[in-house]
Design a protein around this motif. Sequence first.
Motif, mmCIF file in Angstrom:
data_model
loop_
_atom_site.group_PDB
_atom_site.id
_atom_site.type_symbol
_atom_site.label_atom_id
_atom_site.label_comp_id
_atom_site.label_asym_id
_atom_site.label_seq_id
_atom_site.Cartn_x
_atom_site.Cartn_y
_atom_site.Cartn_z
ATOM 1 N N ALA A 209 38.863 41.898 39.941
ATOM 2 C CA ALA A 209 39.352 40.596 40.435
ATOM 3 C C ALA A 209 38.902 40.358 41.879
ATOM 4 N N TYR A 210 38.928 41.418 42.690
ATOM 5 C CA TYR A 210 38.548 41.282 44.108
ATOM 6 C C TYR A 210 37.075 40.876 44.225
ATOM 7 N N MET A 211 36.231 41.517 43.419
ATOM 8 C CA MET A 211 34.800 41.160 43.441
ATOM 9 C C MET A 211 34.611 39.714 42.987
ATOM 10 N N PHE A 212 35.373 39.320 41.963
ATOM 11 C CA PHE A 212 35.269 37.961 41.416
ATOM 12 C C PHE A 212 35.676 36.925 42.466
ATOM 13 N N VAL A 213 36.805 37.175 43.139
ATOM 14 C CA VAL A 213 37.314 36.218 44.139
ATOM 15 C C VAL A 213 36.306 36.067 45.284
ATOM 16 N N ARG A 214 35.752 37.201 45.721
ATOM 17 C CA ARG A 214 34.758 37.122 46.812
ATOM 18 C C ARG A 214 33.517 36.356 46.383
ATOM 19 N N LYS A 215 33.114 36.554 45.125
ATOM 20 C CA LYS A 215 31.922 35.861 44.604
ATOM 21 C C LYS A 215 32.136 34.347 44.560
#
Length: 642
Positions: free
Chosen positions: A628-634
Amino acid sequence: FSFFQERLRYMLVLLLLLHVTDSFYVPGVAPINFHRNDPVEIKAVKLTSSRTQLPYEYYSLPFCQPSKITYKAENLGEVLRGDRIVNTPFQVSMNVEKKCEVLCNFPNKPVILTVEQSKLIAERIREDYYVHLIADNLPVATRLEFYSNREEEEKKKEKDVQFEHGYRLGFMDGNKFYLHNHLSFILYYHREDVEESQEHTYRVVRFEVIPQSIKLEDLKADEKSMCTLPEATGSAPQEIDPTKENQLLFTYSVHWEESDIKWASRWDTYLTMSDVQIHWFSIINSVVVVFFLSGILSMIIIRTLRKDIANYNKEDDIEDTMEESGWKLVHGDVFRPPQYPMILSSLLGSGIQLFCMILIVIFVAMLGMLSPSSRGALMTTACFLFMFMGVFGGFFAGRLYRTLKGHRWKKGAFCTATLYPGVVFGICFVLNCFIWGKHSSGAVPFPTMVALLCMWFGISLPLVYLGYYFGFRKQPYDNPVRTNQIPRQIPEQRWYMNKFVGILMAGILPFGAMFIELFFIFSAIWENQFYYLFGFLFLVFIILVVSCSQISIVMVYFQLCAEDYRWWWRTFLVSGGSAFYVLIYAVFYFVNKLDIVEFIPSLLYFGYTALMVLSFWLLTGTIGFYAAYMFVRKIYAAVKID
């Protein structure tokens, strides 16, 4: 010249090493060759019961003892499993038959069991205990023959054979107890090919037993410790009356048979599972379902996101867009640090530690390096790997703590190193006290406990500190948008955005992908089966990682669209939703599959289940959080923000 000297020295060292490895082998890995008449030692491992879950050592019951009792030195995994491998007085020689022999040295004087001993044996028979012996590191098995549901004609020809680990201590008929006091050992050997001039060598490839209960009067023993077995039809079983002293003889016979089974595949008998088809079917089913759902989710999310980003990036429509709702509105708050950042980063650090440990253990076991023949290897490897993976756990926890604007890195490192292991150690210690009270061999001895504490504080803690130090010094994660000074107000949320509804929804897919495998793992833990299908398990683990990541991304997307930016803790909790289903499944398994009635076995079951659920929650929560963290940053890096 010095170069040649150096080369010579290397050659010598290599030769020495080869010589050493030739004379020293890992038990269960190198085959032992026997000549005819060579002694084949039979050792006892423990007594187990799936009804009480409390293993006992062999001599906790009044069996015949050798003149000198010697226990085998054990590895950490064996101690934790409750194995106490010890020698027995059975005299077995390679390829030498024995019709019937008395085990204790007094053929005229039977063994007299006191009232206390008789009570204990009767109790163990009632609790359905099995005795586990080994010969040349092969566990003893009882052959079970039954007719499968085939056509009538075929029934006459072929029986299905399955093996039960160990042999039953005795049986009950009405309210009477009968002890298996005669053991017929059937050992199978494989004759090795040798040159004509040499003597034949043999290897043990299977160890079976047929336990029998034969009354003292029917066992006719002579002066030389020999005995004659009665005809099968006319003999009465040996009853154990718990209210008085009992007299009986312990006897055994040995029969050797030649076998085509090679030494390398001698474990196959023990690992034959009748439901490999079910396994393949379930795995293919899970893979298809998960990848189908993954495909749909990915398409929906990608299409929706493209639309969102295209809308948000239209320069002329900025005014209209700002009045709309959507995830772009919370860009100034989405990376606002959550409450309790130290605890969050500590739990995620432990999750990373578990993830690395499980991944390596399953991978190594899949390559066949942790086979059941090397007892306790799996447990030992898992313990040591968890300690050494502390460096990765510390690194990820430290870096995340720095990103969340944390300052007290030493306290954070200590929290990471002690929070999860402390809970595990606390629960295990309490359970261990109960097992100690029952005098079971499953209780971890005090020296082993001290050794585990030394490993925790001597290996794991320093490594976590080391990892945390480097993680905290490293550049924090780069968040693509700045956080506003004043937090934005969160609108009223719909009922389905509730945390608990999220946990229930998010747990279904990952649990569905792995629940068949869970059945086999539970059988291995609670019903003394061997678990060896690590290839399947590796596949299931990958499916689990994929499904957790996807569900987590979908849930965080819905949450941000509802303008709720408090996603840090929520993602971690919701991604571990499948642990809730594992808990429900454990309760179902306890009620339907296990025959546990007493308080302490139930306490052990639920204590260890709580540990499994906690570990599983940390593992799946960590996988989901990082996805989720990678997704939000993307997604926030993709929109233009003025």
